[in-house]
Write an enzyme that holds these catalytic residues in place. Structure first.
Site, PDB file in Angstrom:
ATOM      1  N   GLY A 208      -5.065   7.824  -8.353  1.00 27.87           N
ATOM      2  CA  GLY A 208      -5.811   7.049  -7.325  1.00 27.87           C
ATOM      3  C   GLY A 208      -4.625   6.469  -5.726  1.00 27.87           C
ATOM      4  O   GLY A 208      -3.450   7.429  -6.052  1.00 27.87           O
ATOM      5  N   ASN A 209      -5.141   6.211  -4.916  1.00 25.78           N
ATOM      6  CA  ASN A 209      -4.220   5.770  -3.261  1.00 25.78           C
ATOM      7  C   ASN A 209      -4.067   4.202  -3.589  1.00 25.78           C
ATOM      8  O   ASN A 209      -4.692   3.264  -3.981  1.00 25.78           O
ATOM      9  CB  ASN A 209      -4.875   6.817  -2.372  1.00 25.78           C
ATOM     10  CG  ASN A 209      -6.638   6.248  -2.228  1.00 25.78           C
ATOM     11  OD1 ASN A 209      -6.457   4.914  -1.287  1.00 25.78           O
ATOM     12  ND2 ASN A 209      -7.252   7.442  -2.763  1.00 25.78           N
ATOM     13  N   TYR A 210      -3.430   4.078  -2.820  1.00 25.90           N
ATOM     14  CA  TYR A 210      -3.448   2.639  -1.647  1.00 25.90           C
ATOM     15  C   TYR A 210      -4.048   1.894  -0.870  1.00 25.90           C
ATOM     16  O   TYR A 210      -4.400   1.296  -0.247  1.00 25.90           O
ATOM     17  CB  TYR A 210      -1.825   2.679  -0.957  1.00 25.90           C
ATOM     18  CG  TYR A 210      -0.551   2.398  -2.037  1.00 25.90           C
ATOM     19  CD1 TYR A 210      -0.582   2.007  -2.997  1.00 25.90           C
ATOM     20  CD2 TYR A 210      -0.310   4.102  -1.265  1.00 25.90           C
ATOM     21  CE1 TYR A 210       0.296   2.217  -3.958  1.00 25.90           C
ATOM     22  CE2 TYR A 210       0.703   3.886  -2.235  1.00 25.90           C
ATOM     23  CZ  TYR A 210       1.564   3.088  -4.156  1.00 25.90           C
ATOM     24  OH  TYR A 210       2.630   3.708  -4.431  1.00 25.90           O
TER      25      TYR A 210
END
Ligand code: CTP
Length: 396
Positions: A208-210
């Protein structure tokens, strides 16, 4: 958000009348001039002074003739209103409005206004289910009134069912939509993506990512407020999506691609604010990957470039989250993906980019013009972006 708007809030006699205090407060905070009209029954539930303290205006509770300028008052209120909101609206109120009664200040005002009317019903489940109430609501709807709710839940009687006043946010969203009808995006269809995609590794893990979704959600909300018909295609995000827009929840880049391609057909603009994974695990393990001695490699494969793939004459706007050579990198993406303009930001700066409420962006258009905007709230950045979209659409 409601700056310069005149909103008449009609409060009728339901136990949920106290929630109208919050509505009046949010509208006043948003800059609206709020005129509250209460029925006699409403004043039994909530003191007019509560509304008066919040709106800093006298509350209209006059019933009959004692006020000499009664006629003028109801006509003036009705004339002045940009929108008239009735929340909560009891079954009795709905019945009176359906037949056009005009026996108090409240009903006279509703009957004489030319402003759009939003009605948020609240009553016990039996009253709501009664065919006479349904017919009355249908009558009001067919006259162009906007009916919001009711919602399902626990009712004052102790029963559970349809009849609760909808959440205040839903009423505010309806007001925004009505006020946005004359906005510069009225009649325009916008597809906006948001959030950060998740690419499964196994049943419990993902890449995932932020991304918090805040920028994309701010865009969807602002576009809604300007009259746009918005489809928000969202990967997981940290905040709830705005109301009054079509929301499509997705998880992976592949799912986002499918939804975007489907919804972009016939749309006027596509704004890709989502942080889309560029790579995904080639295979997602069916069973949980167990810890074993030694190293573990996960083979990654490219995801499709959604923005690059969409074509068809619509306005295309991209985002570029960069950590170096911002303008150069963003300009390359603008050209590669065939965009009308790109919104670049420096993710290394603490007050900009992921998870925060502010953003400092650089907008680059297809002629290479670079516009560096100061630090702003994401809601303000959203309006700057939409100013350009509206301008491009107007010039088409
Ligand atoms: N984007 C997309 N599909 C992808 C990846 C990105 O549509 N598979 C969109 C993003 O939503 C964004 C723009 O393309 O609007 C640029 O995203 P970014 O990840 O910065 O671009 P990339 O071309 O993947 O470049 P980078 O190598 O910097 O990741």
């Amino acid at each position: 958000m409601f700056e310069g708007k005149s909103i008449v809030l009609g409060v009728t006699g339901s136990i949920s009348a106290y929630k109208a205090v919050d509505i009046a407060s949010k509208l006043t905070q948003g800059g609206a001039v709020v005129e509250v009209i209460m029925t006699e029954a409403a004043a039994e539930f909530v003191a007019p002074l509560s509304f008066q303290s919040i709106t800093h205006r006298p509350v209209h509770t006059a019933m009959f003739a004692p006020v000499t300028d009664f006629d003028i008052e109801h006509v003036a209120l009705a004339e002045r209103a940009d929108v008239l909101v009735i929340a909560p609206a009891t079954a009795n109120t709905i019945a009176r409005l359906a037949v056009g009664l005009a026996d108090d200040l409240f009903s006279c005002t509703v009957l004489s206004t030319r402003a759009p009317v939003i009605i948020a019903p609240a009553m016990d489940v039996g009253m709501y289910q009664n065919s006479v109430t349904r017919e009355n609501l249908e009558r009001l709807r067919s006259r162009g009134h906007i009916i919001v709710g009711p919602a399902y839940g626990r009712l004052a009687s102790g029963l559970e069912g349809m009849g609760r006043l909808v959440e205040v946010g839903e009423i505010l969203a309806a007001i925004h939509q009505v006020l946005g009808r004359g906005g510069d995006l009225a009649g325009r269809r916008l597809v906006i993506s948001a959030g950060g995609t998740q690419e499964p590794i196994d049943p419990v893990r993902y890449i995932g990512n932020y991304s918090s979704g805040k920028m994309g959600y701010a865009l969807a909300e602002a576009a809604r407020n300007r009259g746009g018909e918005v489809t928000l295609i969202t990967a997981p995000a940290a905040i709830p999506p705005p109301l009054g827009v079509e929301v499509i929840q997705v998880q992976t880049a592949t799912q986002m691609r499918q939804a975007v391609i489907e919804k972009a057909a016939g749309a006027d603009a596509l704004i890709m604010a989502a942080a889309v994974a560029d790579y995904r695990p080639e295979v997602a393990a069916e069973k949980k990957i167990k810890r074993r001695p030694g190293r573990l490699s996960i083979e990654l494969t490219r995801t499709p470039d959604i923005l690059g793939e969409v074509s068809g004459g619509l306005i295309k706007v991209g985002f570029a989250a960069e950590s170096e050579e911002i303008v150069e990198n963003a300009t390359r993406k603008l050209r590669d993906k065939g965009l009308d303009f790109i919104v670049a930001n420096d993710i290394t700066s603490a007050d900009s980019g992921f998870a925060v409420d502010t953003n400092r962006v650089i907008i680059i258009d297809r002629n290479g013009k670079v516009d560096r905007l100061p630090l702003m709230l994401k809601s303000e950045v959203a309006d700057k972006i939409l100013d350009r979209v509206a301008g491009l659409l107007a010039g088409k």
